[in-house]
Design a protein around this motif. Sequence first.
Motif, short mmCIF file in Angstrom:
data_model
loop_
_atom_site.label_atom_id
_atom_site.label_comp_id
_atom_site.label_asym_id
_atom_site.label_seq_id
_atom_site.Cartn_x
_atom_site.Cartn_y
_atom_site.Cartn_z
N GLU A 84 -1.27 -8.06 8.28
CA GLU A 84 -2.71 -7.33 8.13
C GLU A 84 -2.49 -6.32 6.90
N LEU A 85 -3.20 -6.50 5.88
CA LEU A 85 -3.44 -5.91 4.94
C LEU A 85 -4.50 -4.70 4.97
N GLY A 86 -4.37 -3.45 4.92
CA GLY A 86 -5.50 -2.52 5.07
C GLY A 86 -5.04 -1.25 4.77
N SER A 87 -5.75 -0.24 5.06
CA SER A 87 -5.79 1.38 5.17
C SER A 87 -5.22 2.02 5.92
N SER A 88 -4.33 2.90 5.94
CA SER A 88 -3.81 3.85 7.08
C SER A 88 -4.23 5.18 6.90
N VAL A 89 -4.04 5.88 8.00
CA VAL A 89 -3.99 7.31 7.95
C VAL A 89 -3.15 7.95 7.02
N ALA A 90 -1.87 7.46 7.14
CA ALA A 90 -0.81 7.82 5.96
C ALA A 90 -1.41 7.75 4.54
N GLY A 91 -1.93 6.63 4.29
CA GLY A 91 -2.29 6.30 3.07
C GLY A 91 -3.54 6.97 2.47
N ARG A 92 -4.28 7.35 3.43
CA ARG A 92 -5.54 8.48 3.39
C ARG A 92 -5.08 9.87 2.93
N GLU A 93 -4.11 10.25 3.76
CA GLU A 93 -3.46 11.72 3.72
C GLU A 93 -2.73 11.58 1.98
N ILE A 94 -1.85 10.51 1.69
CA ILE A 94 -1.39 10.55 0.69
C ILE A 94 -2.14 10.45 -0.76
N SER A 95 -3.37 9.82 -0.51
CA SER A 95 -4.30 9.74 -1.65
C SER A 95 -5.26 10.97 -1.92
N ALA A 303 4.37 4.10 10.19
CA ALA A 303 5.07 3.52 11.25
C ALA A 303 4.21 3.61 12.41
N GLU A 304 3.61 5.12 12.65
CA GLU A 304 3.11 5.22 13.64
C GLU A 304 1.52 4.88 13.76
N ASP A 305 0.92 4.83 12.57
CA ASP A 305 -0.26 4.13 12.49
C ASP A 305 -0.23 2.52 12.64
N ALA A 306 0.56 1.89 12.56
CA ALA A 306 0.73 0.49 12.95
C ALA A 306 1.05 0.45 14.24
N ALA A 307 1.82 1.37 14.82
CA ALA A 307 2.27 1.15 16.18
C ALA A 307 0.89 1.48 16.91
N ARG A 308 0.08 2.40 16.64
CA ARG A 308 -0.98 2.61 17.29
C ARG A 308 -2.41 1.37 17.46
N ARG A 316 0.10 -9.87 19.63
CA ARG A 316 0.20 -10.79 18.37
C ARG A 316 -0.53 -10.16 17.25
N ALA A 317 -1.45 -9.21 17.16
CA ALA A 317 -2.08 -8.68 16.15
C ALA A 317 -1.37 -7.45 15.70
N GLY A 318 -1.07 -7.37 14.30
CA GLY A 318 -0.70 -6.45 13.69
C GLY A 318 0.93 -6.41 13.53
N ALA A 319 1.48 -7.41 14.03
CA ALA A 319 2.75 -7.43 14.06
C ALA A 319 3.64 -6.93 12.75
N ARG A 320 2.84 -7.01 11.71
CA ARG A 320 3.25 -6.79 10.02
C ARG A 320 2.12 -6.12 9.75
N ARG A 321 2.28 -4.95 9.00
CA ARG A 321 1.26 -3.94 8.68
C ARG A 321 1.53 -3.57 7.04
N VAL A 322 0.76 -4.19 6.14
CA VAL A 322 0.96 -3.79 4.84
C VAL A 322 -0.13 -3.03 4.02
N GLU A 323 0.12 -2.22 3.18
CA GLU A 323 -0.70 -1.48 2.52
C GLU A 323 -0.22 -1.30 1.09
N ILE A 324 -1.18 -1.36 0.23
CA ILE A 324 -1.07 -1.11 -1.59
C ILE A 324 -1.28 0.13 -1.86
N LEU A 325 -0.58 0.58 -2.88
CA LEU A 325 -0.86 2.08 -3.17
C LEU A 325 -0.72 1.98 -4.51
N GLY A 326 -1.67 2.80 -5.36
CA GLY A 326 -1.41 2.64 -6.81
C GLY A 326 -1.20 3.95 -7.29
#
Length: 406
Positions: A84-95, A303-308, A316-326
Motif C-alpha cells: 500500500e502506497l499512502g500517507s502516514s501520521v509520520a509523513g504528516r508530522e515531517i511535512s 513503523a507504528e503507523d503501518a502496524a496500527r 494480508r492487507a498492508g504487509a508492506r507500506r510505502v510513502e513518497i516524500l519530496g
Amino acid sequence: METPVRASMPTLACGHDGCAGTVGLPLAYHFNIPMPMAKLLKARGLQLGRPGELALFAAWKPMRGPPSRPEPPRVDGQRRALVELGSSVAGREISNKKRLALFLQACGQSSWSPATFCSIGELTDELTQCADAGSDALWFLKHSSRDRNEGVTVHLGIAACSAAWAAMPEEEQGNYIAQREVRNLLLDASGRKFTLRVYVVLVANIVEQSCTTAFRELGSADHPDRPQFASAAFVRREFVCRAHPDAYDPDDPDPERHIHCTLGKFEGVSGSLGSDWALGERAWPALRRMLAACIGPFLPQFAEDAARDAGVAGCRAGARRVEILGVDALFDQDLRPWLIEINQSPQLMPVRGNDMATAAREAVLEDVLRATVDPVKRSAQCGIEGLLDEVLAAGAWEELERWGAW
C-alpha cells in the motif's frame, strides 16, 4: 463507480512456510490518488480491482462525503492491498514546517536547517537580544502546512519580518514560522537561486516470516493485536534542480528571485536533472548525510503507523507500506546542504509543456514500483527477508537509515 469487467485474473501465492496469507491474491490494483501511476501498473499486468477485493497494490485515499455523511463509504475502506502506497501520521508530522523544526531541535539536528523561529515571541526576543541579527538578511514567513510555495512571503531584515508577522490576524499567527535565508547561497551559472527536489521513499514491512503468525502472535504488550513492523528510508540518487525565474539579489525581496520554484506553477521556473549538475557528485555525500540525520528519527513512528493500520485490516492487507516524500534543499558555497522543507505526497503529475519534468516525475513512480512492488510480484514474498536487497537492486535508491528487527 462502475464495476470493471475483465477476464480471469492471474493470482499470487505467498512464498512463506505455512502462510496462506496471499494464496489466490489477484494481480489487481486500487488507485485514486493524483499520480499518473495507472499505466505503469497495467504495464506490469495488473488490472483494476473490484470494490472490496484485496489487491496486490493500492494507492487509495478514502473519499469523504458531505458534512451529513463525514465518514467514507464502507466500500472505500475495503480497497486494501498487500503493498500500500499512502500517507502516514509520520509523513504528516515531517511535512509540517513547525513540527519538523521542533522535532529537529528535540533530537539535536536543527543545525541542518536555516535559523527557524516557531513563534512571533521567539523572533521578537531574537530581535531584542541581537540588534543587528539578520538586520540586512532575507527572511521568509512560511505557513506551516501549505506547500508548492503557497503562504510564503519574503522580507528584507528581521525587523520587517517581525512586523509582517505581527500584522497578521492573531488567530493566524500560530500557523506560521520565520526562517532566515541561507548565508553565502550557491547559485547556478546564470546567477539564480536553485532548489534541489530530492525524493525519499519510506518502506515499512511486517517482520515475521509467516504473516499469519505475525498478526496473531507478535503484537506489543500495549497492543497485543498488532504485528511488528520494521522500517527503512531510501533516497533516490537522481534528483531535480529547479532554478528561480529571476537572478538572485539579496537586497531585493522579490518572490520571483527567492520563492517561486515550483515547476508548472510559476512562469520562468526551469529544471534540470541532478546528474547534469557539475557539482552533483561532490555534493551528494553531504546531502545523503543530512537526509539520514533528519529523516531517520521518524522511522519508528512510520513503523507504528503501518502496524496500527495493518492490525485493523487483518493479515494480508498492508504487509508492506510505502510513502513518497519530496525534500527541498539548498546548498551554500561551501557545498553544505540545508534542509528547507519536506513535502508529503509530492506533486508528480505531468507538467504541461515541460517534457523533461513530466518524464522525470514518471521515472520517480517507475522507480518506486520497481523497488517495492515488482519483487513481491516476482517472488510472491511479502515478508521482510531480502527487502533491503530488493530495493537497492532496483538501482535507483540508496539506503539512508533503518529501524527495527531487520
